[in-house]
Design a protein around this motif. Structure first.
Motif, PDB file in Angstrom:
ATOM      1  N   MET A 153       0.826  -1.209   0.000  1.00 41.21           N
ATOM      2  CA  MET A 153       0.000   0.000   0.000  1.00 41.21           C
ATOM      3  C   MET A 153       0.856   1.253   0.000  1.00 41.21           C
ATOM      4  O   MET A 153       0.573   2.205  -0.732  1.00 41.21           O
ATOM      5  CB  MET A 153      -0.937  -0.014   1.207  1.00 41.21           C
ATOM      6  N   VAL A 154       1.917   1.272   0.801  1.00 37.75           N
ATOM      7  CA  VAL A 154       2.813   2.435   0.836  1.00 37.75           C
ATOM      8  C   VAL A 154       3.441   2.671  -0.525  1.00 37.75           C
ATOM      9  O   VAL A 154       3.455   3.797  -1.044  1.00 37.75           O
ATOM     10  CB  VAL A 154       3.903   2.232   1.914  1.00 37.75           C
ATOM     11  N   HIS A 155       3.949   1.609  -1.150  1.00 31.20           N
ATOM     12  CA  HIS A 155       4.588   1.746  -2.449  1.00 31.20           C
ATOM     13  C   HIS A 155       3.582   2.153  -3.515  1.00 31.20           C
ATOM     14  O   HIS A 155       3.894   2.955  -4.403  1.00 31.20           O
ATOM     15  CB  HIS A 155       5.273   0.434  -2.829  1.00 31.20           C
ATOM     16  N   THR A 156       2.357   1.625  -3.440  1.00 31.65           N
ATOM     17  CA  THR A 156       1.327   1.974  -4.415  1.00 31.65           C
ATOM     18  C   THR A 156       0.981   3.459  -4.336  1.00 31.65           C
ATOM     19  O   THR A 156       0.852   4.143  -5.365  1.00 31.65           O
ATOM     20  CB  THR A 156       0.059   1.130  -4.188  1.00 31.65           C
ATOM     21  N   ILE A 157       0.836   3.983  -3.127  1.00 31.89           N
ATOM     22  CA  ILE A 157       0.546   5.413  -2.944  1.00 31.89           C
ATOM     23  C   ILE A 157       1.654   6.266  -3.536  1.00 31.89           C
ATOM     24  O   ILE A 157       1.408   7.250  -4.249  1.00 31.89           O
ATOM     25  CB  ILE A 157       0.352   5.731  -1.450  1.00 31.89           C
ATOM     26  N   VAL A 158       2.907   5.895  -3.256  1.00 35.02           N
ATOM     27  CA  VAL A 158       4.041   6.656  -3.779  1.00 35.02           C
ATOM     28  C   VAL A 158       4.081   6.611  -5.300  1.00 35.02           C
ATOM     29  O   VAL A 158       4.303   7.633  -5.965  1.00 35.02           O
ATOM     30  CB  VAL A 158       5.366   6.132  -3.192  1.00 35.02           C
ATOM     31  N   TYR A 159       3.832   5.440  -5.876  1.00 34.58           N
ATOM     32  CA  TYR A 159       3.887   5.320  -7.332  1.00 34.58           C
ATOM     33  C   TYR A 159       2.795   6.143  -8.001  1.00 34.58           C
ATOM     34  O   TYR A 159       2.997   6.692  -9.086  1.00 34.58           O
ATOM     35  CB  TYR A 159       3.797   3.852  -7.747  1.00 34.58           C
ATOM     36  N   ILE A 160       1.628   6.234  -7.365  1.00 31.68           N
ATOM     37  CA  ILE A 160       0.573   7.094  -7.909  1.00 31.68           C
ATOM     38  C   ILE A 160       1.042   8.545  -7.922  1.00 31.68           C
ATOM     39  O   ILE A 160       0.844   9.275  -8.911  1.00 31.68           O
ATOM     40  CB  ILE A 160      -0.720   6.938  -7.092  1.00 31.68           C
ATOM     41  N   LEU A 161       1.681   8.986  -6.844  1.00 29.42           N
ATOM     42  CA  LEU A 161       2.193  10.358  -6.778  1.00 29.42           C
ATOM     43  C   LEU A 161       3.288  10.602  -7.810  1.00 29.42           C
ATOM     44  O   LEU A 161       3.409  11.705  -8.347  1.00 29.42           O
ATOM     45  CB  LEU A 161       2.722  10.648  -5.371  1.00 29.42           C
ATOM     46  N   LEU A 162       4.080   9.571  -8.107  1.00 24.73           N
ATOM     47  CA  LEU A 162       5.169   9.732  -9.066  1.00 24.73           C
ATOM     48  C   LEU A 162       4.679   9.966 -10.495  1.00 24.73           C
ATOM     49  O   LEU A 162       5.449  10.414 -11.343  1.00 24.73           O
ATOM     50  CB  LEU A 162       6.091   8.506  -9.031  1.00 24.73           C
ATOM     51  N   PHE A 163       3.404   9.676 -10.752  1.00 22.89           N
ATOM     52  CA  PHE A 163       2.874   9.955 -12.085  1.00 22.89           C
ATOM     53  C   PHE A 163       2.895  11.446 -12.402  1.00 22.89           C
ATOM     54  O   PHE A 163       2.898  11.837 -13.572  1.00 22.89           O
ATOM     55  CB  PHE A 163       1.453   9.402 -12.225  1.00 22.89           C
ATOM     56  N   TYR A 164       2.913  12.272 -11.365  1.00 24.90           N
ATOM     57  CA  TYR A 164       3.045  13.717 -11.594  1.00 24.90           C
ATOM     58  C   TYR A 164       4.347  14.023 -12.327  1.00 24.90           C
ATOM     59  O   TYR A 164       4.400  14.907 -13.191  1.00 24.90           O
ATOM     60  CB  TYR A 164       3.010  14.472 -10.261  1.00 24.90           C
ATOM     61  N   PHE A 165       5.415  13.296 -11.988  1.00 21.13           N
ATOM     62  CA  PHE A 165       6.704  13.541 -12.620  1.00 21.13           C
ATOM     63  C   PHE A 165       6.675  13.188 -14.103  1.00 21.13           C
ATOM     64  O   PHE A 165       7.344  13.827 -14.911  1.00 21.13           O
ATOM     65  CB  PHE A 165       7.804  12.739 -11.912  1.00 21.13           C
ATOM     66  N   LEU A 166       5.911  12.139 -14.462  1.00 20.38           N
ATOM     67  CA  LEU A 166       5.787  11.800 -15.874  1.00 20.38           C
ATOM     68  C   LEU A 166       5.126  12.943 -16.638  1.00 20.38           C
ATOM     69  O   LEU A 166       5.526  13.291 -17.750  1.00 20.38           O
ATOM     70  CB  LEU A 166       4.972  10.518 -16.050  1.00 20.38           C
ATOM     71  N   TYR A 167       4.104  13.535 -16.041  1.00 15.57           N
ATOM     72  CA  TYR A 167       3.437  14.691 -16.658  1.00 15.57           C
ATOM     73  C   TYR A 167       4.388  15.883 -16.711  1.00 15.57           C
ATOM     74  O   TYR A 167       4.494  16.569 -17.731  1.00 15.57           O
ATOM     75  CB  TYR A 167       2.180  15.033 -15.865  1.00 15.57           C
ATOM     76  N   TYR A 168       5.112  16.107 -15.633  1.00 17.96           N
ATOM     77  CA  TYR A 168       6.022  17.246 -15.550  1.00 17.96           C
ATOM     78  C   TYR A 168       7.185  17.108 -16.544  1.00 17.96           C
ATOM     79  O   TYR A 168       7.654  18.096 -17.108  1.00 17.96           O
ATOM     80  CB  TYR A 168       6.561  17.355 -14.122  1.00 17.96           C
ATOM     81  N   ASN A 169       7.651  15.883 -16.769  1.00 18.65           N
ATOM     82  CA  ASN A 169       8.807  15.646 -17.644  1.00 18.65           C
ATOM     83  C   ASN A 169       8.449  15.576 -19.124  1.00 18.65           C
ATOM     84  O   ASN A 169       9.341  15.506 -19.967  1.00 18.65           O
ATOM     85  CB  ASN A 169       9.482  14.315 -17.280  1.00 18.65           C
ATOM     86  N   HIS A 170       7.164  15.566 -19.442  1.00 18.41           N
ATOM     87  CA  HIS A 170       6.772  15.232 -20.813  1.00 18.41           C
ATOM     88  C   HIS A 170       7.309  16.237 -21.831  1.00 18.41           C
ATOM     89  O   HIS A 170       7.244  17.442 -21.648  1.00 18.41           O
ATOM     90  CB  HIS A 170       5.251  15.172 -20.933  1.00 18.41           C
ATOM     91  N   LYS A 171       7.889  15.682 -22.895  1.00 17.79           N
ATOM     92  CA  LYS A 171       8.328  16.448 -24.062  1.00 17.79           C
ATOM     93  C   LYS A 171       7.814  15.716 -25.296  1.00 17.79           C
ATOM     94  O   LYS A 171       7.522  14.532 -25.248  1.00 17.79           O
ATOM     95  CB  LYS A 171       9.863  16.526 -24.113  1.00 17.79           C
ATOM     96  N   SER A 172       7.711  16.432 -26.388  1.00 15.12           N
ATOM     97  CA  SER A 172       7.285  15.783 -27.630  1.00 15.12           C
ATOM     98  C   SER A 172       8.271  14.680 -27.985  1.00 15.12           C
ATOM     99  O   SER A 172       9.488  14.885 -27.943  1.00 15.12           O
ATOM    100  CB  SER A 172       7.220  16.815 -28.762  1.00 15.12           C
ATOM    101  N   PHE A 173       7.739  13.506 -28.315  1.00 16.83           N
ATOM    102  CA  PHE A 173       8.599  12.366 -28.609  1.00 16.83           C
ATOM    103  C   PHE A 173       9.156  12.468 -30.025  1.00 16.83           C
ATOM    104  O   PHE A 173       8.412  12.653 -30.988  1.00 16.83           O
ATOM    105  CB  PHE A 173       7.826  11.051 -28.452  1.00 16.83           C
ATOM    106  N   LYS A 174      10.481  12.346 -30.124  1.00 12.65           N
ATOM    107  CA  LYS A 174      11.164  12.340 -31.419  1.00 12.65           C
ATOM    108  C   LYS A 174      12.169  11.196 -31.408  1.00 12.65           C
ATOM    109  O   LYS A 174      13.251  11.298 -30.833  1.00 12.65           O
ATOM    110  CB  LYS A 174      11.885  13.673 -31.666  1.00 12.65           C
ATOM    111  N   TYR A 175      11.794  10.080 -32.049  1.00 14.55           N
ATOM    112  CA  TYR A 175      12.619   8.887 -32.020  1.00 14.55           C
ATOM    113  C   TYR A 175      13.152   8.575 -33.413  1.00 14.55           C
ATOM    114  O   TYR A 175      12.459   8.757 -34.417  1.00 14.55           O
ATOM    115  CB  TYR A 175      11.806   7.677 -31.537  1.00 14.55           C
ATOM    116  N   ASN A 176      14.398   8.073 -33.451  1.00 11.88           N
ATOM    117  CA  ASN A 176      14.890   7.507 -34.705  1.00 11.88           C
ATOM    118  C   ASN A 176      14.643   5.997 -34.678  1.00 11.88           C
ATOM    119  O   ASN A 176      14.060   5.462 -33.729  1.00 11.88           O
ATOM    120  CB  ASN A 176      16.375   7.832 -34.913  1.00 11.88           C
ATOM    121  N   ASN A 177      15.070   5.301 -35.705  1.00 14.61           N
ATOM    122  CA  ASN A 177      14.796   3.864 -35.799  1.00 14.61           C
ATOM    123  C   ASN A 177      15.432   3.073 -34.659  1.00 14.61           C
ATOM    124  O   ASN A 177      14.849   2.115 -34.150  1.00 14.61           O
ATOM    125  CB  ASN A 177      15.293   3.324 -37.151  1.00 14.61           C
TER     126      ASN A 177
END
Length: 231
Positions: free
Chosen positions: A83-107
């Motif tokens: 439960m503790v780890h699950t709560i923390v991981y939910i909060l960490l999704f904010y960082f994914l939103y905060y870090n988001h940049k347009s994806f530009k990938y090569n092959n």
């Protein structure tokens, strides 16, 4: 030796002492190293961060409070840890939103992501298929816990390959170590108890926290360039 270097040395020392305490069954080290280690990680963040962030502190305090409760034997159960780890991981999704940049990938980027994601997906489903029955009533909570970690690691890898910055690297390494630690925790508790797994957990979990703090205190600098493409 400045404060940051001293704290890094103490954190490394307590990781080693924690492992030695378990291997040689030294009660004092087993009892006190883990909460002290978590406290040192929080102090490291407070000293190293030029501007503290409320969400960062909340995440670190949730981990620390969980360890204190386990230390006091108030609620020493695997359900509480999940439960503790699950709560923390939910909060960490904010960082994914905060870090988001347009994806530009090569092959090569696409190939790396597909290969790594496919391998991790196979590991995820194999592990859950083995653990689902032994987890019993915790199977749904365990699945949510592993699913959140799965998404964080995959998207963290996507961000790192896309940006290749120091900040994105620390986040990816943190999620990778959390993945190792949590999978080994569930395997050890529900499927196959092993001292080797416990030792690896004692190393991976504090490293995951240290890498997470390094992510929190690093500047967001875009490093991707043509000369590094494919690596």
């Amino acid at each position: 030796m400045n404060g940051e270097r001293l704290l890094k040395f103490l954190i490394s020392l307590f990781i080693v002492l924690q492992v030695l305490g378990f291997v040689f069954q030294i009660p004092f080290l087993n009892a006190y190293c883990n909460p002290i280690l978590f406290a040192l990680v929080i102090v490291f963040y407070l000293i190293s961060s030029k501007r503290t962030n409320a969400l960062h502190i909340i995440i670190l305090l949730i981990f620390f409070s969980g360890e204190l409760i386990r230390f006091q034997d108030v609620l020493n159960t695997i359900k509480f840890e999940i439960m503790v780890h699950t709560i923390v991981y939910i909060l960490l999704f904010y960082f994914l939103y905060y870090n988001h940049k347009s994806f530009k990938y090569n092959n090569r980027d696409v190939f790396t992501l597909v290969l790594g994601s496919s391998l991790y997906t196979v590991i995820f489903f194999l592990a859950y298929s083995i653990l689902r029955e032994p987890m019993g009533e915790l199977s749904i909570l365990g699945f949510l816990h592993l699913l959140l970690l799965y998404i964080l690691l995959i998207v963290g890898a996507m961000h790192y390959i896309n940006i290749r910055s120091e900040k994105s690297l620390w986040f990816f390494l943190s999620m990778l170590n959390f993945a190792f630690s949590d999978f080994m925790l569930l395997i050890d508790r529900f499927y196959l108890q092993s001292n080797e797994l416990k030792v690896l957990m004692l190393i991976c979990q504090p490293l995951a926290l240290v890498f997470l703090v390094n992510y929190m205190i690093s500047k967001s600098v875009h490093l991707k360039s043509d000369e590094f493409e494919g690596f």
